[in-house]
Design an enzyme around this catalytic site. Sequence first.
Site, PDB file in Angstrom:
ATOM      1  N   THR A  65       0.847  -1.198   0.000  1.00  0.00           N
ATOM      2  CA  THR A  65       0.000   0.000   0.000  1.00  0.00           C
ATOM      3  C   THR A  65       0.881   1.246   0.000  1.00  0.00           C
ATOM      4  O   THR A  65       1.986   1.231   0.550  1.00  0.00           O
ATOM      5  CB  THR A  65      -0.946   0.039   1.235  1.00  0.00           C
ATOM      6  N   LYS A 109      -3.041   3.287   6.628  1.00  0.00           N
ATOM      7  CA  LYS A 109      -3.603   1.936   6.513  1.00  0.00           C
ATOM      8  C   LYS A 109      -2.641   0.920   7.108  1.00  0.00           C
ATOM      9  O   LYS A 109      -3.054   0.017   7.828  1.00  0.00           O
ATOM     10  CB  LYS A 109      -3.819   1.569   5.036  1.00  0.00           C
ATOM     11  N   GLU A 127      -5.502   0.882  -9.753  1.00  0.00           N
ATOM     12  CA  GLU A 127      -6.776   0.321  -9.319  1.00  0.00           C
ATOM     13  C   GLU A 127      -7.724   0.360 -10.492  1.00  0.00           C
ATOM     14  O   GLU A 127      -7.998   1.418 -11.033  1.00  0.00           O
ATOM     15  CB  GLU A 127      -7.361   1.157  -8.183  1.00  0.00           C
ATOM     16  N   ASP A 182      -8.727  -2.764  -0.418  1.00  0.00           N
ATOM     17  CA  ASP A 182      -9.472  -1.678  -1.019  1.00  0.00           C
ATOM     18  C   ASP A 182     -10.599  -1.339  -0.053  1.00  0.00           C
ATOM     19  O   ASP A 182     -11.234  -2.227   0.516  1.00  0.00           O
ATOM     20  CB  ASP A 182     -10.028  -2.059  -2.398  1.00  0.00           C
ATOM     21  N   GLY A 225      -8.660  10.371   5.190  1.00  0.00           N
ATOM     22  CA  GLY A 225      -9.808  10.171   4.295  1.00  0.00           C
ATOM     23  C   GLY A 225     -11.109  10.709   4.856  1.00  0.00           C
ATOM     24  O   GLY A 225     -11.215  11.871   5.249  1.00  0.00           O
ATOM     25  N   TYR A 226     -12.089   9.819   4.930  1.00  0.00           N
ATOM     26  CA  TYR A 226     -13.433  10.223   5.351  1.00  0.00           C
ATOM     27  C   TYR A 226     -13.619  10.199   6.873  1.00  0.00           C
ATOM     28  O   TYR A 226     -14.721  10.435   7.358  1.00  0.00           O
ATOM     29  CB  TYR A 226     -14.470   9.299   4.689  1.00  0.00           C
TER      30      TYR A 226
HETATM   31  P1  IMP Z   1      -8.558   3.102  -1.061  1.00  0.00           P
HETATM   32  O1  IMP Z   1      -8.834   1.815  -0.355  1.00  0.00           O
HETATM   33  O2  IMP Z   1      -7.175   3.575  -0.762  1.00  0.00           O
HETATM   34  O3  IMP Z   1      -8.893   3.035  -2.516  1.00  0.00           O
HETATM   35  O4  IMP Z   1      -9.490   4.158  -0.367  1.00  0.00           O
HETATM   36  C1  IMP Z   1     -10.595   4.766  -0.976  1.00  0.00           C
HETATM   37  C2  IMP Z   1     -10.879   6.080  -0.315  1.00  0.00           C
HETATM   38  O5  IMP Z   1     -11.430   5.847   0.955  1.00  0.00           O
HETATM   39  C3  IMP Z   1      -9.664   6.978  -0.133  1.00  0.00           C
HETATM   40  O6  IMP Z   1     -10.062   8.305  -0.370  1.00  0.00           O
HETATM   41  C4  IMP Z   1      -9.306   6.797   1.307  1.00  0.00           C
HETATM   42  O7  IMP Z   1      -8.745   7.975   1.858  1.00  0.00           O
HETATM   43  C5  IMP Z   1     -10.659   6.503   1.934  1.00  0.00           C
HETATM   44  N1  IMP Z   1     -10.477   5.587   3.054  1.00  0.00           N
HETATM   45  C6  IMP Z   1      -9.931   4.344   3.024  1.00  0.00           C
HETATM   46  N2  IMP Z   1      -9.890   3.827   4.260  1.00  0.00           N
HETATM   47  C7  IMP Z   1     -10.426   4.769   5.084  1.00  0.00           C
HETATM   48  C8  IMP Z   1     -10.617   4.825   6.486  1.00  0.00           C
HETATM   49  O8  IMP Z   1     -10.268   3.928   7.254  1.00  0.00           O
HETATM   50  N3  IMP Z   1     -11.213   5.944   6.949  1.00  0.00           N
HETATM   51  C9  IMP Z   1     -11.594   6.972   6.152  1.00  0.00           C
HETATM   52  N4  IMP Z   1     -11.398   6.978   4.850  1.00  0.00           N
HETATM   53  C10 IMP Z   1     -10.811   5.873   4.308  1.00  0.00           C
END
Ligand code: IMP
Length: 186
Positions: A9, A14, A41, A67, A143-144
Site C-alpha cells: 500500500t 492503513k 486500481e 481496497d 480520508g473520510y
Molecule cells: P482506497 O482503499 O485507498 O482506494 O481508499 C478509498 C478512499 O477511501 C480513499 O479516499 C481513502 O482515503 C478513503 N479511506 C480508506 N480507508 C479509510 C478509512 O479507514 N477511513 C476513512 N477513509 C478511508
Amino acid sequence: MSIEVEFVTGNEHKFRELAAALREIAGSAVKLRWRRQRYTEVQADTLEEVVLHALGEIEGEAVLIEDAGLFISALGGFPGVYSAYVHQSIGNRGILRMMQGEEDRRAWMVSVLGLRLGTGVRLFRGEVRGWITGAERGEHGFGYDPIFVPEGCSSTFAEAPELKAKLSHRKRAAEKLAEYLLSLQH
Ligand code: IMP
C-alpha cells in the site's frame, strides 16, 4: 512459529492501523511488513473485484492488499468504489454539500483485504455502520474519518482514534484475516 505477510500500500495510515490490529489480535504470530508501493486500481463494480485484479498484478509469495470505501445510504451507496476519486476531487466538503438538508445520514465503511499465499487467494471483508456528520470534526486518521461517526457513538473516527482502532471496518477485516492466518499455524 510466525507468519510474515507483506502489505502492499502507498498509504501509511492503513499500514499502521492494520499492523496495530493484527498485533492486538495475533501478537507476534503474524508479522506485517510494509511494501510501500502504489498500483493501478481498475474501475470495477465491487471492492472485491478491485482487490482481485490488483492481486493479479502484484508479485510476492505472501502479499496482502486492501481496497476500502465509504457507502452512503441516501446517495444509493455512493461514493462506494469511487471513494478514492471522489475524495481526491470533491473531498469531505463536497460530500457534506451533497448531504445538505438530507435527513437520512446512514452510511457504512467497508474494507476488503485480499491475501495471496503462494497460489491461493482469499478475501476478508469488514464493515462498520454509522452516519455522516454535518461538518468535518477531528484531526486524526485520514480520508473520510472526519465525517464518519460509528453507530452508537458521538465522535467521528478522526476525533477518537481509539474508537476506530476498536471497531473500524479495517479492524473487523483484520480479525477475519488473523483467524485464517492463525488457523494455518495449528
Ligand atoms: P482506497 O482503499 O485507498 O482506494 O481508499 C478509498 C478512499 O477511501 C480513499 O479516499 C481513502 O482515503 C478513503 N479511506 C480508506 N480507508 C479509510 C478509512 O479507514 N477511513 C476513512 N477513509 C478511508
